[in-house]
Design a protein around this motif. Structure first.
Motif, PDB file in Angstrom:
ATOM      1  N   THR A  75       0.839  -1.023  -0.015  1.00  0.00           N
ATOM      2  CA  THR A  75      -0.239   0.157   0.037  1.00  0.00           C
ATOM      3  C   THR A  75       0.905   1.180   0.052  1.00  0.00           C
ATOM      4  O   THR A  75       0.688   2.259  -0.625  1.00  0.00           O
ATOM      5  CB  THR A  75      -0.949  -0.113   1.242  1.00  0.00           C
ATOM      6  OG1 THR A  75      -1.718  -0.957   1.246  1.00  0.00           O
ATOM      7  CG2 THR A  75      -1.897   1.270   1.237  1.00  0.00           C
ATOM      8  N   ASP A  76       1.608   1.366   0.766  1.00  0.00           N
ATOM      9  CA  ASP A  76       2.799   2.391   0.910  1.00  0.00           C
ATOM     10  C   ASP A  76       3.691   2.813  -0.479  1.00  0.00           C
ATOM     11  O   ASP A  76       3.823   3.534  -0.719  1.00  0.00           O
ATOM     12  CB  ASP A  76       3.958   2.267   1.873  1.00  0.00           C
ATOM     13  CG  ASP A  76       3.020   2.313   3.373  1.00  0.00           C
ATOM     14  OD1 ASP A  76       2.310   3.164   3.472  1.00  0.00           O
ATOM     15  OD2 ASP A  76       3.304   1.159   3.991  1.00  0.00           O
ATOM     16  N   LEU A  77       3.879   1.533  -1.054  1.00  0.00           N
ATOM     17  CA  LEU A  77       4.634   1.613  -2.445  1.00  0.00           C
ATOM     18  C   LEU A  77       3.565   2.281  -3.426  1.00  0.00           C
ATOM     19  O   LEU A  77       4.021   3.101  -4.128  1.00  0.00           O
ATOM     20  CB  LEU A  77       5.154   0.262  -2.692  1.00  0.00           C
ATOM     21  CG  LEU A  77       5.712   0.316  -4.006  1.00  0.00           C
ATOM     22  CD1 LEU A  77       6.828   1.034  -4.291  1.00  0.00           C
ATOM     23  CD2 LEU A  77       6.142  -1.405  -4.495  1.00  0.00           C
ATOM     24  N   VAL A  78       2.383   1.606  -3.316  1.00  0.00           N
ATOM     25  CA  VAL A  78       1.514   2.204  -4.358  1.00  0.00           C
ATOM     26  C   VAL A  78       1.255   3.747  -4.211  1.00  0.00           C
ATOM     27  O   VAL A  78       1.084   4.377  -5.057  1.00  0.00           O
ATOM     28  CB  VAL A  78       0.127   1.309  -4.279  1.00  0.00           C
ATOM     29  CG1 VAL A  78      -0.729   1.978  -5.072  1.00  0.00           C
ATOM     30  CG2 VAL A  78       0.330  -0.005  -4.813  1.00  0.00           C
ATOM     31  N   ALA A  79       0.899   3.924  -2.976  1.00  0.00           N
ATOM     32  CA  ALA A  79       0.785   5.748  -2.543  1.00  0.00           C
ATOM     33  C   ALA A  79       1.991   6.619  -3.093  1.00  0.00           C
ATOM     34  O   ALA A  79       1.536   7.245  -3.715  1.00  0.00           O
ATOM     35  CB  ALA A  79       0.638   5.668  -1.181  1.00  0.00           C
ATOM     36  N   THR A  80       3.075   6.037  -2.846  1.00  0.00           N
ATOM     37  CA  THR A  80       4.305   6.699  -3.463  1.00  0.00           C
ATOM     38  C   THR A  80       4.382   6.739  -4.916  1.00  0.00           C
ATOM     39  O   THR A  80       4.591   7.806  -5.451  1.00  0.00           O
ATOM     40  CB  THR A  80       5.483   5.752  -2.909  1.00  0.00           C
ATOM     41  OG1 THR A  80       5.781   6.257  -1.580  1.00  0.00           O
ATOM     42  CG2 THR A  80       6.843   6.755  -3.632  1.00  0.00           C
ATOM     43  N   ALA A  81       4.067   5.497  -5.670  1.00  0.00           N
ATOM     44  CA  ALA A  81       4.133   5.695  -6.981  1.00  0.00           C
ATOM     45  C   ALA A  81       3.000   6.739  -7.489  1.00  0.00           C
ATOM     46  O   ALA A  81       3.340   7.309  -8.423  1.00  0.00           O
ATOM     47  CB  ALA A  81       3.587   4.236  -7.484  1.00  0.00           C
ATOM     48  N   LEU A  82       1.528   6.543  -6.956  1.00  0.00           N
ATOM     49  CA  LEU A  82       0.594   7.520  -7.381  1.00  0.00           C
ATOM     50  C   LEU A  82       0.992   9.020  -7.095  1.00  0.00           C
ATOM     51  O   LEU A  82       0.479   9.782  -7.775  1.00  0.00           O
ATOM     52  CB  LEU A  82      -0.698   7.108  -6.483  1.00  0.00           C
ATOM     53  CG  LEU A  82      -1.181   5.895  -6.846  1.00  0.00           C
ATOM     54  CD1 LEU A  82      -2.427   5.529  -5.614  1.00  0.00           C
ATOM     55  CD2 LEU A  82      -1.819   5.842  -8.312  1.00  0.00           C
ATOM     56  N   ASP A  83       1.895   9.206  -6.405  1.00  0.00           N
ATOM     57  CA  ASP A  83       2.287  10.777  -5.955  1.00  0.00           C
ATOM     58  C   ASP A  83       3.479  11.276  -7.239  1.00  0.00           C
ATOM     59  O   ASP A  83       3.683  12.386  -7.166  1.00  0.00           O
ATOM     60  CB  ASP A  83       3.042  10.668  -4.773  1.00  0.00           C
ATOM     61  CG  ASP A  83       2.656  12.205  -4.227  1.00  0.00           C
ATOM     62  OD1 ASP A  83       1.454  12.710  -4.419  1.00  0.00           O
ATOM     63  OD2 ASP A  83       3.616  12.812  -3.591  1.00  0.00           O
ATOM     64  N   ARG A  84       3.946  10.081  -7.802  1.00  0.00           N
ATOM     65  CA  ARG A  84       5.179  10.436  -8.646  1.00  0.00           C
ATOM     66  C   ARG A  84       4.878  11.616  -9.745  1.00  0.00           C
ATOM     67  O   ARG A  84       3.784  11.626 -10.533  1.00  0.00           O
ATOM     68  CB  ARG A  84       5.542   9.244  -9.704  1.00  0.00           C
ATOM     69  CG  ARG A  84       6.679   8.781  -8.896  1.00  0.00           C
ATOM     70  CD  ARG A  84       7.889   9.376  -9.070  1.00  0.00           C
ATOM     71  NE  ARG A  84       8.377   9.507 -10.616  1.00  0.00           N
ATOM     72  CZ  ARG A  84       8.864   8.488 -11.200  1.00  0.00           C
ATOM     73  NH1 ARG A  84       9.091   7.063 -10.698  1.00  0.00           N
ATOM     74  NH2 ARG A  84       9.001   8.504 -12.632  1.00  0.00           N
ATOM     75  N   GLY A  85       5.348  12.752  -9.696  1.00  0.00           N
ATOM     76  CA  GLY A  85       4.974  13.812 -10.725  1.00  0.00           C
ATOM     77  C   GLY A  85       4.072  14.796 -10.229  1.00  0.00           C
ATOM     78  O   GLY A  85       3.599  15.751 -10.986  1.00  0.00           O
ATOM     79  N   ARG A  86       3.680  14.713  -9.111  1.00  0.00           N
ATOM     80  CA  ARG A  86       2.538  15.774  -8.404  1.00  0.00           C
ATOM     81  C   ARG A  86       3.278  17.056  -8.219  1.00  0.00           C
ATOM     82  O   ARG A  86       4.367  17.035  -7.548  1.00  0.00           O
ATOM     83  CB  ARG A  86       1.974  15.238  -7.440  1.00  0.00           C
ATOM     84  CG  ARG A  86       0.683  14.157  -7.602  1.00  0.00           C
ATOM     85  CD  ARG A  86      -0.503  14.362  -6.745  1.00  0.00           C
ATOM     86  NE  ARG A  86      -1.083  15.213  -6.716  1.00  0.00           N
ATOM     87  CZ  ARG A  86      -2.313  15.479  -5.658  1.00  0.00           C
ATOM     88  NH1 ARG A  86      -2.249  14.599  -4.800  1.00  0.00           N
ATOM     89  NH2 ARG A  86      -2.819  16.676  -5.797  1.00  0.00           N
ATOM     90  N   ASP A  87       2.822  18.175  -8.349  1.00  0.00           N
ATOM     91  CA  ASP A  87       3.335  19.183  -8.128  1.00  0.00           C
ATOM     92  C   ASP A  87       3.387  19.784  -6.624  1.00  0.00           C
ATOM     93  O   ASP A  87       2.610  19.008  -5.841  1.00  0.00           O
ATOM     94  CB  ASP A  87       2.320  20.142  -8.676  1.00  0.00           C
ATOM     95  CG  ASP A  87       2.919  21.857  -8.577  1.00  0.00           C
ATOM     96  OD1 ASP A  87       2.269  22.528  -7.685  1.00  0.00           O
ATOM     97  OD2 ASP A  87       3.974  22.103  -9.052  1.00  0.00           O
ATOM     98  N   ALA A  88       4.523  20.461  -6.010  1.00  0.00           N
ATOM     99  CA  ALA A  88       4.803  20.571  -4.856  1.00  0.00           C
ATOM    100  C   ALA A  88       3.983  21.654  -4.172  1.00  0.00           C
ATOM    101  O   ALA A  88       3.993  21.334  -2.816  1.00  0.00           O
ATOM    102  CB  ALA A  88       6.285  20.936  -4.763  1.00  0.00           C
ATOM    103  N   HIS A  89       3.457  22.717  -4.755  1.00  0.00           N
ATOM    104  CA  HIS A  89       2.708  23.734  -3.997  1.00  0.00           C
ATOM    105  C   HIS A  89       3.558  24.076  -2.970  1.00  0.00           C
ATOM    106  O   HIS A  89       2.895  24.621  -1.811  1.00  0.00           O
ATOM    107  CB  HIS A  89       1.484  22.939  -3.474  1.00  0.00           C
ATOM    108  CG  HIS A  89       0.270  22.951  -4.472  1.00  0.00           C
ATOM    109  ND1 HIS A  89      -0.212  24.020  -4.835  1.00  0.00           N
ATOM    110  CD2 HIS A  89      -0.348  21.955  -5.022  1.00  0.00           C
ATOM    111  CE1 HIS A  89      -1.173  23.694  -5.752  1.00  0.00           C
ATOM    112  NE2 HIS A  89      -1.544  22.527  -5.794  1.00  0.00           N
ATOM    113  N   VAL A  90       4.645  24.501  -3.120  1.00  0.00           N
ATOM    114  CA  VAL A  90       5.370  25.216  -2.056  1.00  0.00           C
ATOM    115  C   VAL A  90       5.218  26.723  -2.340  1.00  0.00           C
ATOM    116  O   VAL A  90       5.501  27.622  -3.442  1.00  0.00           O
ATOM    117  CB  VAL A  90       6.896  25.074  -1.998  1.00  0.00           C
ATOM    118  CG1 VAL A  90       7.565  25.834  -0.910  1.00  0.00           C
ATOM    119  CG2 VAL A  90       7.143  23.556  -1.732  1.00  0.00           C
TER     120      VAL A  90
END
Lengths: 217, 217
Positions: A75-90
């Motif tokens: 689950t944690d691996l999938v969550a990290t994969a799903l976040d790949r490429g998302r903008d940082a919003h800093v």
């Protein structure tokens, strides 16, 4: 926070081995394994297949034992994969807060979407709706951290007397993001659609006015 | 608009036979077929199975020919099934508009959810994210019609000078709903969760203030 480092997901998921891993910097071969696993998970997700240990082993060449040694759960691996490429919003908090917040939510939307295809966003949300455990893991490890910046700019606004003292920071962060998700999840229109963006822009004005100290105090 | 009648989905989906069907009121046997088909579709959806003509025939006892005669596409049937039990959101516009809107979005939430289980809501949204055609069909036939009442109360507010003349009605309706969807879709918390409801309540105040004529004009 840019692209998630291989370190962060385990740290956020509270893996017991986290501190020992953090104490072993510069092990490129080990980090290479994580990158390959995330790539393999993403390939499975993007093709609509379930992410299983067997498939990960097959696609990445990483051994099953290494998969489970490196990730407390798939689950944690999938969550990290799903976040790949998302903008940082800093969001910078040392200038015009309204302009900075507006830019973070509405500036350069097309470019931002280019790094994170809408199909992946649809799949991420659908997987989360079908699997509350994944949804919470994704929230804890990725969304909650990204929101820190939005909360910080709202807090700065309150401290500067720009926003009402009673501003509910969490509720306003939900409100700011919620109108964007509504376009994709309920209306079913792309976030690059001109009318959808116009609605999000109009909504931003309503939210800012509703939070503003001048408006109601 | 209460529970969707068997008539409405075809009318909204623009089925060519709509007018002739409307001219044949009181055919209980025919309406019984629709109810059975919607029940069968809902049983398949709730058990996580795909809705196919073969399964519908098997579960409902309605012939395959009758299924396709009565529904222009299975997508429309699925959309209607997914809407079963959803609250009507008919908002009175002849009294205190703010109180009426507040009550429509935040009053009696637990009771409302009882008629439409969260699991079905999750499945509806996940199915829509995976199938944009279903998502649009559901929007056109069900959500867009339900929103009419929200838009009407906002328009009445503008006409009465209570809300700003430049209020973007569609954007504000998205904003009002978006914060609720955010709780379930992104945070992954139940809409009966006390903290989630408190955030939605706080968000409502921000939206109302942001739309109010006194606040910014």
């Amino acid at each position: 926070m840019s692209a998630p480092s291989p370190e962060t997901p385990r740290a956020d998921a509270g893996a017991p081995e986290t501190s020992s891993r953090r104490g072993r910097p510069g092990r490129p071969r080990e980090e290479g394994l994580d990158a390959r696993l995330v790539e393999a998970a993403l390939a499975l997700i993007d093709s609509g297949e379930p992410v299983t240990a067997a498939k990960l082993v097959q696609l990445s060449g990483v051994s099953r034992a290494a998969v489970y040694r490196r990730w407390p759960s798939l689950t944690d691996l999938v969550a990290t994969a799903l976040d790949r490429g998302r903008d940082a919003h800093v969001i910078p908090i040392d200038g015009d807060l309204r302009a900075a917040l507006h830019d973070a939510f509405l500036g350069g939307y097309e470019q931002r979407m280019a790094g994170y295809p809408e199909a992946r966003m649809r799949r991420r949300l659908a997987l989360g709706l079908a699997d509350p455990v994944l949804q919470r893991a994704y929230w804890d490890a990725h969304v909650a951290r990204r929101r820190v910046s939005t909360i910080a700019v709202l807090r700065a606004g309150v401290e500067q007397g720009l926003l009402r003292a009673d501003t509910d920071l969490e509720a306003c962060a939900d409100l700011l993001s919620g109108v964007f998700y509504y376009q994709l999840v309920v209306r079913g229109v792309s976030l690059t659609d001109a009318e959808a963006l116009a609605r999000c822009r109009a909504a931003f004005e309503v939210i800012w006015r509703g939070m503003s100290a001048e408006a109601g105090e």
